[in-house]
Scaffold this motif. Structure first.
Motif, PDB file in Angstrom:
ATOM      1  N   CYS A  35       0.848  -1.191   0.000  1.00  9.68           N
ATOM      2  CA  CYS A  35       0.000   0.000   0.000  1.00  9.68           C
ATOM      3  C   CYS A  35       0.881   1.237   0.000  1.00  9.68           C
ATOM      4  O   CYS A  35       2.080   1.185   0.247  1.00  9.68           O
ATOM      5  N   ALA A  36       0.246   2.393  -0.229  1.00 11.56           N
ATOM      6  CA  ALA A  36       0.898   3.691  -0.177  1.00 11.56           C
ATOM      7  C   ALA A  36      -0.229   4.735  -0.145  1.00 11.56           C
ATOM      8  O   ALA A  36      -1.326   4.525  -0.681  1.00 11.56           O
ATOM      9  N   GLN A  66       2.221   5.728   3.390  1.00  9.60           N
ATOM     10  CA  GLN A  66       2.217   5.256   4.772  1.00  9.60           C
ATOM     11  C   GLN A  66       1.240   6.098   5.602  1.00  9.60           C
ATOM     12  O   GLN A  66       1.207   7.314   5.511  1.00  9.60           O
ATOM     13  N   GLY A  67       0.460   5.419   6.427  1.00 10.64           N
ATOM     14  CA  GLY A  67      -0.515   6.090   7.261  1.00 10.64           C
ATOM     15  C   GLY A  67      -1.904   6.108   6.667  1.00 10.64           C
ATOM     16  O   GLY A  67      -2.874   6.486   7.333  1.00 10.64           O
ATOM     17  N   ARG A  74      -4.614  -0.037   8.280  1.00 11.81           N
ATOM     18  CA  ARG A  74      -3.707   1.104   8.170  1.00 11.81           C
ATOM     19  C   ARG A  74      -2.480   0.674   7.372  1.00 11.81           C
ATOM     20  O   ARG A  74      -1.978  -0.449   7.527  1.00 11.81           O
ATOM     21  N   CYS A  75      -1.991   1.563   6.539  1.00 12.50           N
ATOM     22  CA  CYS A  75      -0.807   1.295   5.720  1.00 12.50           C
ATOM     23  C   CYS A  75       0.430   1.600   6.577  1.00 12.50           C
ATOM     24  O   CYS A  75       0.716   2.763   6.862  1.00 12.50           O
ATOM     25  N   THR A  76       1.135   0.550   7.014  1.00 11.62           N
ATOM     26  CA  THR A  76       2.265   0.731   7.934  1.00 11.62           C
ATOM     27  C   THR A  76       3.448  -0.111   7.502  1.00 11.62           C
ATOM     28  O   THR A  76       3.308  -1.062   6.748  1.00 11.62           O
ATOM     29  N   PHE A  77       4.618   0.317   8.009  1.00 10.91           N
ATOM     30  CA  PHE A  77       5.846  -0.456   7.846  1.00 10.91           C
ATOM     31  C   PHE A  77       6.074  -1.291   9.088  1.00 10.91           C
ATOM     32  O   PHE A  77       5.695  -0.896  10.197  1.00 10.91           O
ATOM     33  N   ASP A 102      10.182  -5.090   6.455  1.00  8.49           N
ATOM     34  CA  ASP A 102       9.392  -4.804   5.244  1.00  8.49           C
ATOM     35  C   ASP A 102      10.204  -3.915   4.303  1.00  8.49           C
ATOM     36  O   ASP A 102      10.940  -3.016   4.733  1.00  8.49           O
ATOM     37  N   ARG A 151       8.370  -2.581   1.708  1.00  9.32           N
ATOM     38  CA  ARG A 151       7.283  -1.663   1.351  1.00  9.32           C
ATOM     39  C   ARG A 151       6.213  -1.738   2.417  1.00  9.32           C
ATOM     40  O   ARG A 151       6.097  -2.715   3.152  1.00  9.32           O
ATOM     41  N   ALA A 152       5.428  -0.681   2.505  1.00  9.93           N
ATOM     42  CA  ALA A 152       4.338  -0.665   3.485  1.00  9.93           C
ATOM     43  C   ALA A 152       3.264  -1.673   3.084  1.00  9.93           C
ATOM     44  O   ALA A 152       3.071  -1.965   1.911  1.00  9.93           O
ATOM     45  N   TRP A 212      -0.876  -3.264   4.203  1.00 10.76           N
ATOM     46  CA  TRP A 212      -2.123  -3.049   4.958  1.00 10.76           C
ATOM     47  C   TRP A 212      -2.107  -3.948   6.174  1.00 10.76           C
ATOM     48  O   TRP A 212      -1.947  -5.143   6.075  1.00 10.76           O
TER      49      TRP A 212
END
Length: 516
Positions: free
Chosen positions: A485-486, A488-489, A501-504, A508, A510-511, A513
């Motif tokens: 996802c993108a 972040q946040g 939420r899109c997080t690292f 990882d 890449r971020a 879900w």
């Protein structure tokens, strides 16, 4: 002129006209003939008989016995009897057999057994006066052979390992514990270096002495002395073996993260947060499942950590007490997918902890990592033991030693069981409203005065408008847990309505879900 047999000195006188028969041998007990002795003499006339023969009291040539070897009559060929021809075979065959029997004790046994056989042959030579097949023509040679046999037996005894029966009390004095045989194989069987066994080669009599002494194993003693039902006693059921390979390991091998395996309508992450946090508030519309805020007393560090889903949940993470990678190399690699999924989502193996402590632990076991909070170590190890016993995971010898060492300080600690907090039972989360600044009060009007009216005061500045609410990030519908996802946040909802939420996360690139 007639010839008569002339016996050497010490031989009995023959009967008149006696002639040695074919194959005759003198008795071995007779003394040997002097060198160059003439066995035949010419008689003055044929009627003289044996008048000139030397006589031996009580002796007669009529009863001469057969011997094994001796000079006979000059020009009369002789041959040994059947017994004299086979004696060397029996003698040397017996010597070789004794020597081979001594091979079981090595070189010392060969020398010792050969010396015993030579000792017997030498005794026979001393008694009989000779043993022809052994090249012992007289008693002097037999005496020399007897001395040599005694020396050979002494050398063989010195080269052979010492053998002595060892009683139970002697073993106890030497090893510090009663001697015992190795126990039957079991999960807590001692390793090979804890047991020593000495086997002594057979002595010349054929006896073999074997002594066994088992060094005391403090781990086994501690587990054996533990009360049934305690975590320390449960350690005894764990199989000790080495690590397996990491080949094929991945997080995906344990199924989707935070699966609702107990079918209570809530994922295992929120089940664990509701169980381990205090002062919890729940998200509205989740049937009392999703935790929005709370306070964690971190069991690994004893620190107090505030949890807020809206501010980012990385400060509080859910740890697998028995790490998935550790389980993989100790048995989980051979499990079916369903069992690995159940293991990864079993609340017995899940614990809410600080993110920093979880990262420091990694995939360590009890031998490589223990909580910094020493007061929690007994509970931590007891939970590891309970998980490994439930899923039949093995432990290394170093890991078992660490478990026993920790649990020996709290021998009454019992293994925990899986618990799940009930849905609901906590207040709903209320979104805080931002506070607005109050409008400044207008200054009081000036009092009238006789003086010229002052210039009118400037008008007060207008009241500031309330600060606008921070714009919430746009939400995305139909996201998939774990997908890239993108930015972040960003927030999104799954098809079931779960907030993501899109997080690292550590590791990882890449971020993704993840549950908000």
């Amino acid at each position: 002129m007639a010839a008569a047999f002339n016996p050497p000195p010490g031989w009995p006188a023959p009967d008149p006209g006696w002639v040695p028969p074919k194959g005759w041998r003198p008795d071995p007990s007779w003394p040997p003939a002097p060198p160059g002795w003439q066995f035949w003499t010419n008689l003055p006339d044929q009627t003289t008989g044996a008048a000139g023969f030397p006589a031996v009291p009580g002796g007669s040539m009529s009863g001469l016995a057969y011997g094994s070897a001796a000079p006979v009559v000059a020009d009369t060929p002789t041959r040994g009897s059947a017994g004299s021809r086979t004696a060397p075979w029996w003698g040397w065959g017996g010597f070789a057999g004794c020597a081979l029997l001594g091979l079981t004790s090595g070189l010392g046994g060969v020398i010792g057994f050969a010396g015993v056989f030579a000792f017997v042959v030498a005794l026979v030579a001393l008694v009989r006066g000779h043993v022809r097949w052994a090249h012992l023509p007289g008693r002097a040679a037999g005496a020399i052979a007897l001395v040599a046999a005694v020396v050979a037996v002494s050398v063989g005894s010195a080269l052979s390992p010492a053998t002595a029966p060892v009683s139970a009390s002697t073993s106890a004095d030497q090893s510090g514990a009663p001697a015992s045989r190795a126990p039957d194989p079991s999960p807590m069987a001692p390793s090979a270096d804890s047991t020593s066994t000495t086997t002594v080669a057979p002595s010349p009599t054929g006896a073999t002495t074997t002594t066994s002494a088992t060094a005391p194993d403090p781990e086994l003693e501690a587990v054996s002395a533990a009360h049934p039902g305690t975590a320390l006693a449960l350690v005894g059921t764990l199989v000790v073996k080495g690590r397996g390979p990491m080949t094929g390991y991945s997080r995906a091998a344990f199924g989707p993260a935070w699966t609702d395996t107990d079918r209570n309508g809530c994922d295992q992450r929120n089940d664990t947060l509701r169980r381990d946090l205090r002062a919890v508030t729940l998200k509205a519309g989740t049937n009392g499942c999703a935790v929005m805020t709370g306070t964690l007393t971190d069991p690994y560090t004893a620190a107090t950590i505030s949890f807020s889903r809206t501010a980012g949940a990385s400060a509080v993470q859910i740890d697998h007490v028995v790490a998935l990678a550790d389980a993989w190399v100790k048995g989980a690699a051979g499990w079916p997918q369903s069992e690995r999924t159940a293991f990864a989502n079993d609340t017995l193996n899940l614990l809410a902890v600080s993110g920093s402590a979880n990262a420091a632990k990694g995939s360590g076991d009890a031998a490589t990592w223990l909580p910094r909070n020493t007061a929690y170590r007994c509970s931590y190890v007891a939970r590891q033991v309970a998980v490994k016993a439930k899923y039949h995971l093995s432990v290394t010898s170093a890991e078992r030693a660490a478990m026993v060492r920790v649990l020996s300080t709290c021998a009454t600690t019992t293994p925990p069981t899986a618990t799940v907090a009930k849905l609901g039972g906590a207040p709903l989360y209320a979104v805080p409203t931002p506070k607005t600044s109050p409008s400044p009060a207008a200054p009081p009007a000036p009092k009238p005065t006789s003086k010229p009216a002052p210039k009118p005061a400037p008008a007060p500045p207008p009241a500031p408008k309330p600060a606008p609410k921070p714009a919430s990030p746009a939400t995305v519908q139909g996201v998939h847990p774990g997908a890239f996802c993108a930015p972040q946040g960003a927030l999104g909802y799954t098809v079931k309505g779960t907030l993501m939420r899109c997080t690292f996360k550590s590791g990882d690139i890449r971020a993704r879900w993840r549950s908000a």
